[in-house]
Design an enzyme around this catalytic site. Structure first.
Site, PDB file in Angstrom:
ATOM      1  N   ALA A   1       0.992  -1.295  -0.059  1.00 39.35           N
ATOM      2  CA  ALA A   1      -0.115   0.155   0.295  1.00 39.35           C
ATOM      3  C   ALA A   1       0.760   1.885   0.710  1.00 39.35           C
ATOM      4  CB  ALA A   1      -0.697  -0.044   0.883  1.00 39.35           C
ATOM      5  N   TYR A   2       1.990   0.999   0.704  1.00 36.31           N
ATOM      6  CA  TYR A   2       2.930   2.225   1.132  1.00 36.31           C
ATOM      7  C   TYR A   2       3.591   2.466  -0.390  1.00 36.31           C
ATOM      8  CZ  TYR A   2       6.554   5.139   3.132  1.00 36.31           C
ATOM      9  OH  TYR A   2       7.281   6.400   3.059  1.00 36.31           O
ATOM     10  N   SER A   3       4.270   1.382  -1.042  1.00 34.85           N
ATOM     11  CA  SER A   3       5.655   1.264  -2.052  1.00 34.85           C
ATOM     12  C   SER A   3       4.940   1.917  -3.368  1.00 34.85           C
ATOM     13  CB  SER A   3       5.938   0.345  -2.073  1.00 34.85           C
ATOM     14  OG  SER A   3       6.789  -0.457  -1.296  1.00 34.85           O
TER      15      SER A   3
END
Ligand code: ZN
Length: 686
Positions: free
Chosen positions: A575-577
């Site tokens: 989700a972050y990357s």
């Protein structure tokens, strides 16, 4: 005008301490002096460097401000050196300055006021000189002599305008010789001179003189509307704000040639009433209230002529036309009065009056735009009050020019420290309440930028702004709440920025959150939240920034704080990357779209910045440690050892990279990714 003198406070003071006390009382009353105007002195007995008793004039130094003046701001000049000049017919400015430098009690100290000889020639122990609005109102009209005679009778003598310097000092001395019983002296279109056997007497005489002028103004004013009816109806506050937000970046762009300016909007009742009045178009174009105002406000403001104030496009065009007219007139004024050595460095106005809307003021920083605004408020007051007695009159254009370009006045401006790399620029930083954003905000401010520190955490944002103000001075930072996922919140923060500083030069899009989880276990809402902040958030702030930068037409710098993960993703960090990869791609597209307009867009990829970081919450630490198969307590060490340099990456390291990409040092770099990760081979840009 009431006396602020307190016998209790003054009881234990004497000599120069007492003069400092009284000077601050004068300075505290902005209708007497504003921003460096006016000066005070005493004649005293001191011992020189060899212990000999000497008579000394202690007079305010050039460039200091009465309201905050200190003992050190009163250089001593040997009185016998001053009095040796009293029978001269004339003396050049530079000769006078050099001469006085020889008479200083403390060699190399502050330069004494340009009105030093005036104080020295007056044979009284204490002397005070102000630019009182009320008294200038009596002299700046075509019936000044009748008015002064009515108000003051024979007690007070007045002298026609003459630029400060040797000749006016002689005039004052001669006038007092001819009228030894005079109680005060008024310099037409300039100000007051009072004296006394003590500091208290001189102060009370000043207050009395000005009080009588105020009473005369009050009795004339009753029920009169000095500026006539409104030529353009004032818009309601919300509409004014909306129009000012639209107009300010365009105006700032125009005013920022050849140098960038900070521009501040002022729709206070006085500014709005005057700008909208029937009288303003003519009255604003007569001239300044008192000569030293010209160094901040120039001789005249730009008055915008328009009858379509409610339409943003029509108003913008009217502003352009009026600015072009101002530049043409100002250049002609310069050419008509120029002397050897005078240089026309900037033909743009410092004050722009817009009917229905209010006033914009321009200057090198927010402090200066405030000074310009303060001074013009006093000008408005004098314009109105003087008009009660007759037609407003001012210095001639030639006299105004001679002060505006007078090397001795310009000297005051040279006392300011040299400008830093990001001086005159405005930067907005998101996520500035902690960690990288906070370090970036402080770093940009240290290089001279005005910084809008924004964060979802409003306490954190304000703390960063407060720290900046404490470090570099009032007006240099704003702390605002900003939720990067909310269109309305983003818009509101940019509006505040534009109203305070006129526009934007640098955006540092930094706010982010981390979420760690393998894809198979990830909740949709966690994925969406990460995208809302780490992708859409960058879009919303960048879009708003681009709109302002395009309206200004002065280029700009966008810096996106992304992550090493864009180049080298880690497992359990989708989700972050993925969202940060979207941010990086957005930054590159903005490099394409911004380039034709001189707007650069670059990326900084840090890795593992733990200090002061909210991104690395306990949960994220635990989950990232699990993903790497290590103990959470070892995580900082693990990341440090992972990079080639085995370096611990600090927020300040990232701030240094952001500064480079925000400044003109990287003027030929766009679409670039700069890593600040100690060297992670897998994440080398390619
Ligand atoms: Zn003066």
């Amino acid at each position: 005008m009431r006396s602020r003198w307190s016998d209790a406070e003054a009881a234990n003071l004497s000599g120069l301490d007492l003069l400092v006390y009284a000077s601050r009382l004068i300075g505290a009353e902005t209708s007497l002096v504003v921003w460096g105007g006016g000066n005070t002195s005493i004649k005293t007995t001191e011992r020189d460097y060899r212990g000999r008793e000497i008579q000394v004039l202690r007079v305010k130094g050039s460039g200091s401000d009465l309201k905050s003046v200190q003992k050190k701001d009163f250089p001593g000049v040997r009185l016998d050196d001053i009095l040796a000049l009293i029978d001269r017919d004339d003396m050049g400015d530079q000769e006078m300055v050099s001469y006085l430098a020889h008479g200083l009690v403390e060699p190399g100290g502050a330069r004494p006021s340009i009105e030093t000889l005036l104080h020295g020639f007056l044979p009284r122990p204490a002397v005070m000189h102000t630019h009182a609005d009320a008294v200038v109102s009596l002299t700046n009209n075509d019936r000044a002599h009748d008015t002064l005679a009515d108000v003051y009778g024979r007690d007070v003598i007045w002298l026609p305008y003459r630029r400060p310097g040797f000749r006016i000092s002689r005039d004052v001395a001669d006038a007092l010789r001819a009228h030894p019983h005079a109680k005060a002296l008024i310099l037409e279109r300039h100000g007051t001179i009072n004296w006394g056997d003590s500091v208290n007497e001189a102060y009370e005489a000043t207050i009395d003189l000005i009080g009588r002028a105020e009473d005369a103004i009050e009795s004339k004013k009753r029920g009169r509307r000095v500026f006539g009816a409104a030529a353009v109806p004032a818009l309601d506050p919300a509409r004014r704000r909306a129009l000012a937000v639209t107009l300010a970046p365009r105006l700032r762009g125009r005013l920022s040639q050849p140098k960038r300016q900070i521009v501040t909007f002022d729709d206070s009742a006085a500014a709005l009433e005057f700008a909208s009045s029937e009288a303003a178009a003519r009255l604003s174009q007569v001239g300044p209230a008192t000569p030293d105002h010209t160094i901040y406000t120039k001789r005249l403001p730009c008055f915008v002529t328009t009858d379509r104030v409610d339409d943003a496009d029509a108003l913008g065009n009217a502003v352009d036309r009026s600015l072009a007219g101002f530049v043409k007139d100002y250049t002609a004024y310069f050419e008509a009065h120029r002397f050897d050595g005078a240089e026309l460095s900037d033909p743009m106005p410092r004050v722009v009056l817009v009917p229905g809307l209010g006033m914009f003021t321009a200057g090198r920083d927010r402090r200066t735009t405030g000074i310009v605004s303060d001074i013009y408020h006093h000008t408005i007051s004098v314009l109105g009050q003087a008009s009660l007695f007759g037609h407003y009159v001012s210095l001639s254009a030639k006299d105004a020019f001679d002060v505006e370009y007078w090397p001795l006045e310009l000297y005051k401006l040279t006392l300011a420290p040299p400008e830093k790399e990001l001086a005159r620029r405005v930067a907005l930083v998101t996520g500035a309440g902690s960690g990288i954003g906070r370090a970036v905000a402080k770093r940009l401010a240290a290089e001279g930028a005005h910084v809008v520190a924004t964060d979802l955490d409003d306490t954190g944002a304000r703390r960063t702004a407060d720290d900046i103000v404490a470090a570099v001075g009032g007006g240099r930072a704003l702390g605002l709440t900003l939720d990067v996922t909310s269109e309305a919140s983003v818009r509101a923060a940019f509006e505040e920025t534009v109203l305070a500083y006129g526009g934007l030069d640098i955006l540092v899009s930094n706010a982010g959150i981390a979420h760690s989880s393998p894809v198979v276990r990830m909740e949709l809402r966690d994925w969406l939240t990460s995208f809302a902040v780490n992708a859409t958030g960058h879009f919303l702030v960048a879009r708003e920034a681009m709109r302002i930068l395009l309206a200004q037409e002065r280029g700009g710098a966008l810096v996106f704080v992304a992550t090493k993960n864009v180049m080298s993703p880690g497992k359990d960090f989708a989700a972050y990357s993925a969202a940060k990869a979207a941010e990086a791609q957005l930054a590159k597209v903005l490099a394409l779209e911004g380039a034709p307009h001189g707007i650069r867009s670059n990326i900084v990829n840090p890795d593992a910045v733990f200090q002061d970081s909210k991104l690395w919450s306990e949960d994220v630490r635990r989950e990232r440690a699990a993903a790497q198969g290590i103990d959470p307590a070892q995580i900082e060490d693990f990341y440090r050892k992972r990079n080639l340099l085995a370096a611990r990456i600090l927020p300040e390291d990232v701030a240094e990279a952001v500064l480079y990409l925000a400044s003109d040092r990287s003027a030929k770099t766009t679409g670039c990714t700069l890593t600040v990760d100690g060297g992670v081979k897998d994440a080398f840009p390619r």
